[in-house]
Design an enzyme around this catalytic site. Structure first.
Site, PDB file in Angstrom:
ATOM      1  N   THR A  15      77.506  23.562  37.507  1.00 34.27           N
ATOM      2  CA  THR A  15      78.873  23.834  37.940  1.00 34.27           C
ATOM      3  C   THR A  15      79.452  25.099  37.316  1.00 34.27           C
ATOM      4  O   THR A  15      80.207  25.826  37.944  1.00 34.27           O
ATOM      5  CB  THR A  15      79.778  22.639  37.555  1.00 34.27           C
ATOM      6  OG1 THR A  15      79.233  21.478  38.161  1.00 34.27           O
ATOM      7  CG2 THR A  15      81.195  22.820  38.041  1.00 34.27           C
ATOM      8  N   THR A 279      68.080  -0.080  23.234  1.00 33.36           N
ATOM      9  CA  THR A 279      69.170  -0.932  23.701  1.00 33.36           C
ATOM     10  C   THR A 279      69.929  -0.327  24.886  1.00 33.36           C
ATOM     11  O   THR A 279      70.065   0.894  24.985  1.00 33.36           O
ATOM     12  CB  THR A 279      70.173  -1.260  22.561  1.00 33.36           C
ATOM     13  OG1 THR A 279      71.276  -1.984  23.125  1.00 33.36           O
ATOM     14  CG2 THR A 279      70.711  -0.023  21.877  1.00 33.36           C
TER      15      THR A 279
HETATM   16  N1  ASP Z   1      75.782  18.660  39.474  1.00 31.04           N
HETATM   17  C1  ASP Z   1      75.993  19.567  38.370  1.00 31.04           C
HETATM   18  C2  ASP Z   1      74.696  19.683  37.588  1.00 31.04           C
HETATM   19  O1  ASP Z   1      74.407  18.866  36.759  1.00 31.04           O
HETATM   20  C3  ASP Z   1      77.112  19.088  37.518  1.00 31.04           C
HETATM   21  C4  ASP Z   1      77.445  19.997  36.374  1.00 31.04           C
HETATM   22  O2  ASP Z   1      77.109  21.155  36.324  1.00 31.04           O
HETATM   23  O3  ASP Z   1      78.111  19.544  35.446  1.00 31.04           O
HETATM   24  O4  ASP Z   1      73.956  20.605  37.829  1.00 31.04           O
END
Ligand code: ASP
Length: 343
Positions: A15, A279
């Site tokens: 992101t 766990t």
């Molecule tokens: N879907 C994204 C990823 O893990 C979410 C993020 O960047 O936080 O690549």
């Protein structure tokens, strides 16, 4: 005058480097060079930043072992040329990626800080800027000419954690990660405060970095749930070429005492498959033999995962499987802290 620290910023995707496609409304990766355009503040940091990017940024859900090796190879190739490393990945599987990389490097003497964000960098309310800027500051931090952090960390929302202790716990809050069994290594407020007695401090007599990348993927996770059937357990334990199983148990490592269940596990342990007891709780530790419901597991030779996270158990399984260890050595190494992943 001392020279400014040099930082290698590695962008792999996630992101933090995405923008909205207004036609489809989906988030799409964009050219990494634009990331620096979006944060002009980076040029005011007291360090020299060099950037390197995956040709095709990938969502962390598409990351596989080859991507991990690619990141680790960049760090290993450039290890002597930089003072610190910041790795940008998606947060979804960041705990898995960073835990694995923490194990791949022995005698690490420099900071490797993973970060990302919940909102894209271009968003007005983004958490990306703070995460990125503070991660770079942490990776540049030195005391008496030596790096303060000499391990793989994960920085998110004002906290630096030991990467191999983290779990993603929230899909929308900025505070997306937790490290239930180990307190933060650093906290960022008005000051950047390092909890120095918690930092990994290996007794290193000038030994150089050891990089191991032989990860074996033939592992599975079996999460117990009340009512789990023999058919389900049989299907998992009979997976062809299975070499390691992470058994997610209840509470302090408890599981059904039914004979069919225990004997299925015993059978595969005898065949040479390693099973580790972890766990399902996000905090606390396995205490094998505390209850009757974990005594059988102890007796059949299951590995005690203690307070390791599932993410790191997967990483450690893949890592140790690549090391050609005897059954006894494997258990010993698994139950011992290699990079501070276990208490
Ligand atoms: N879907 C994204 C990823 O893990 C979410 C993020 O960047 O936080 O690549």
């Amino acid at each position: 005058m001392s020279e400014k620290p040099t930082i290698l910023l590695i962008y792999t995707g996630g992101t933090i480097g995405m923008m909205k496609d207004y036609q489809t409304k989906a988030l799409k990766a964009f050219d990494f060079n634009q990331l620096l355009d979006k944060i002009p503040e980076l040029q005011y940091l007291n360090c020299n930043i060099t950037t390197i990017s995956f040709e095709e940024p990938i969502d962390s859900s598409n990351m596989n072992i080859d991507s991990y090796i690619k990141i680790a190879e960049i760090i290993s190739d450039k290890y002597n040329s930089f003072d610190g490393f910041v790795v940008l990945t998606g947060s979804d599987t960041m705990s898995y990626i960073s835990s694995t990389i923490s194990l791949m490097f022995e005698n690490l003497q420099k900071p490797v800080i993973f970060t990302g964000s919940q909102l894209p960098i271009g968003d007005l309310r983004t958490d990306a800027k703070e995460n990125l800027i503070t991660s770079i500051q942490i990776a540049s931090a030195k005391e008496n000419g030596e790096a303060i952090v000499k391990e793989v960390g994960l920085y998110f929302e004002y906290k630096l954690f030991r990467a191999n202790r983290t779990t993603k716990i929230n899909a929308e809050r900025f505070e997306a990660f937790a490290s239930m069994n180990y307190s933060p290594l650093a906290e960022s407020g008005v000051h950047l405060h390092f909890n120095k007695d918690l930092l990994f401090n290996p007794t290193n007599n000038g030994e150089s970095l050891v990089f191991r990348k032989n990860l074996i993927k033939d592992v599975a996770i079996l999460k117990l749930f009340p009512g789990i059937t023999k058919r389900v357990v049989e299907a998992i334990v009979n997976i062809p070429d299975l070499k390691g199983l992470i058994l997610e148990t209840y509470g302090s490592g408890n599981a059904p005492t039914e004979t069919w269940f225990v004997s299925l596990l015993e059978k595969i342990i005898k065949k040479g498959i390693h099973i580790v007891n972890v766990t399902q709780c996000i905090g606390g530790s396995v205490l094998l033999g505390l209850y009757e419901t974990s005594t059988d597991l102890k007796n059949i030779g299951i590995i005690n995962g203690k307070d390791i996270t599932t993410e790191t158990a997967v990483a450690k399984m893949m890592y140790l499987l690549g090391e050609n260890l005897t059954k006894t050595e494997f258990k010993q190494y698994f139950e011992t802290s290699l990079r501070g992943e276990i208490s």
